[in-house]
Design an enzyme around this catalytic site. Structure first.
Site, PDB file in Angstrom:
ATOM      1  N   CYS A  84       0.754  -1.306  -0.030  1.00  0.00           N
ATOM      2  CA  CYS A  84      -0.020   0.022  -0.028  1.00  0.00           C
ATOM      3  C   CYS A  84       0.867   1.133  -0.145  1.00  0.00           C
ATOM      4  CB  CYS A  84      -0.839  -0.189   0.991  1.00  0.00           C
ATOM      5  SG  CYS A  84      -1.853  -1.330   1.260  1.00  0.00           S
ATOM      6  N   CYS A 207     -13.531   0.382   7.745  1.00  0.00           N
ATOM      7  CA  CYS A 207     -12.624  -0.044   6.851  1.00  0.00           C
ATOM      8  C   CYS A 207     -12.532   0.958   5.615  1.00  0.00           C
ATOM      9  CB  CYS A 207     -13.287  -1.309   6.101  1.00  0.00           C
ATOM     10  SG  CYS A 207     -13.445  -2.538   7.466  1.00  0.00           S
ATOM     11  N   LYS A 329      -9.782   5.830   4.128  1.00  0.00           N
ATOM     12  CA  LYS A 329     -11.244   5.600   4.398  1.00  0.00           C
ATOM     13  C   LYS A 329     -12.484   5.906   3.675  1.00  0.00           C
ATOM     14  CE  LYS A 329     -13.976   3.884   5.765  1.00  0.00           C
ATOM     15  NZ  LYS A 329     -15.496   3.827   5.453  1.00  0.00           N
ATOM     16  N   HIS A 333      -8.871   3.622  -1.371  1.00  0.00           N
ATOM     17  CA  HIS A 333      -7.784   3.101  -1.358  1.00  0.00           C
ATOM     18  C   HIS A 333      -7.217   2.387  -2.399  1.00  0.00           C
ATOM     19  CE1 HIS A 333      -4.093   1.751   0.266  1.00  0.00           C
ATOM     20  NE2 HIS A 333      -4.451   0.684   0.661  1.00  0.00           N
TER      21      HIS A 333
END
Ligand code: COA
Length: 385
Positions: A84, A207, A329, A333
């Site tokens: 990430c 998430c 969030k 992402h």
């Protein structure tokens, strides 16, 4: 001495579900970033691409495809993978090349497209960013691993569900003002508390989503571009650090040593104090990650970031705005586009282009990006000329 190095141009598409392919989106935002910078594609000396899950589209090695679309096929390129944190790692490499005098301008492009995969398949793809035989193969997913961090933090410091919820409510409110964001709808604490549990104690609104997206940055040597038409971001620090990959081997689960080290090095490199940072974009793949990041980087004492968030200190109009973009969030992402997109937000804030989410002070800003559960981390600090 490293040369003064700037981010001169930046661009992002809207995160969420992309109709175009990853390579098309990447090429388009790359051209937009170059145009924003007011330079020509031929000025680019190297292209650093971040695209961890290209195989999901059966397309790796997208650097030459992007360069060909830009009309600069002769320019070298490579793909940087750091889960990430892939595009903040790519930015770091661009910085090293430009500050070190190897090239006068470099392009950073982060892109990911996974929305054609179902949640189970996407989850299993993402899980290869952890230790596959020891963690993923035994059923650990990223929501599960970050839930373990949340449980440890709650047990040690008494962190409350509503404090995690305060991160989600704040970041959704910010994303509602961001045209690049995946989710552009605010949520209430009631919505948060009523959402299903994904991996206890994390709920749906704790998430980040699976997002497609692309973001690009133009990194230049200040001395070679003396009359910028944008307000460039001066790269005051560009640092990376690692830590033990497997969570079961770490002595402590309530913080990420890589974030602690990368931020410590960044403040040393930039020669600034934490109190001088006006706003920041931090890695909130799960709400607990934002609290842990703020504590790891020394902005709040251990166990106190939750209270500070619930009290509004990190809101857009708070003392220290955190994730004015909406963060991972709610802005979304798309793994390899995330680190670059944090810098796009800082660029837009510095150039007064952030509209209703404009933060009041934009003298110094920080971007923090994590790979996996903290086996890699990058910190960048940006200032003005
Ligand atoms: C949380 C999660 C499991 C939800 O997946 P899901 O249950 O399959 O959800 P769906 O995709 O079916 O979406 C259902 C609804 O919830 C919404 N939604 C999905 N994920 C969401 C999220 N993270 N936050 C808010 N809303 C979300 C969708 O937009 C959809 O809304 P709609 O019904 O109004 O269209 C999934 O988003 C996830 O695993 N996220 C974490 C990704 C990750 O691990 N990234 C790496 C971090 S290190």
């Amino acid at each position: 001495m490293p040369r003064e190095t700037w981010v001169l141009g930046a661009a992002s598409n809207r995160f969420g579900k992309m109709k175009e392919t990853g390579r098309e989106a990447a090429s388009r935002v790359a051209l937009e970033a170059i145009q924003t910078a007011g330079i020509e594609p031929k000025d680019i000396g190297y292209t650093f691409v971040a695209n961890a899950f290209g195989l999901a589209e059966r397309q790796a090695h997208v650097g030459p495809l992007i360069n060909t679309a830009l009309g600069i096929p002769e320019v070298p390129s490579c793909t940087i993978e750091s889960a990430c944190s892939s595009s903040s790692a790519a930015l770091h490499e661009a910085y090293v090349h430009v500050a070190g005098g190897f090239h006068d301008a470099a392009l950073v492009v982060g892109v990911e497209k996974l929305s054609h995969l179902d949640t189970l398949t996407a989850t299993s793809y993402f899980a290869i960013g952890a230790d596959y035989p020891f963690e993923s193969h035994n059923g650990a997913t990223f929501p599960g691993l970050y839930a373990t961090i949340a449980n440890a933090h709650m047990r040690r410091y008494g962190t409350q569900t509503e404090q995690l919820g305060a991160v989600a409510v704040k970041n959704h409110a910010n994303a509602a003002l961001n045209p690049h964001a995946h989710f552009q709808k605010p949520i209430t604490m009631e919505t948060y508390l009523g959402s299903p549990v994904i991996a206890s104690p994390l709920r749906l609104y704790d998430c980040c989503p699976f997002s497609d997206g692309a973001a690009a940055l133009v990194v230049v040597a200040a001395e070679k571009f003396p009359n910028p038409r944008t307000e460039p971001l001066v790269i005051r620090a560009s640092t990376r650090a690692g830590s033990i990959a497997d969570m079961h081997d770490r002595p402590e689960l309530t913080g990420l040593p890589a974030s602690q080290r990368a931020s410590h090095l960044a403040f040393q490199q930039a020669k600034v104090e934490r109190s001088q940072i006006d706003f920041m974009e931090v890695h909130d793949c799960f709400t607990i990650a934002e609290l842990v990041a703020l504590e790891d980087m020394g902005f709040f004492p251990r166990g106190e970031a939750g209270t500070a968030t619930a009290e509004g200190l990190t809101a857009r109009d708070g003392k220290l705005p955190v994730n004015p973009s909406g963060g991972l969030k709610a802005k979304g992402h798309p793994v390899s586009a995330t680190g670059a997109s944090q810098v796009v937000e800082i660029f837009e804030q510095f150039n007064q282009l952030a509209g209703k989410r404009q933060v009041p002070k934009t003298g110094l800003a920080l971007a923090h990006n994590v790979g996996a559960t903290g086996s890699s981390a990058s910190v960048h600090i940006f200032g003005r000329r």
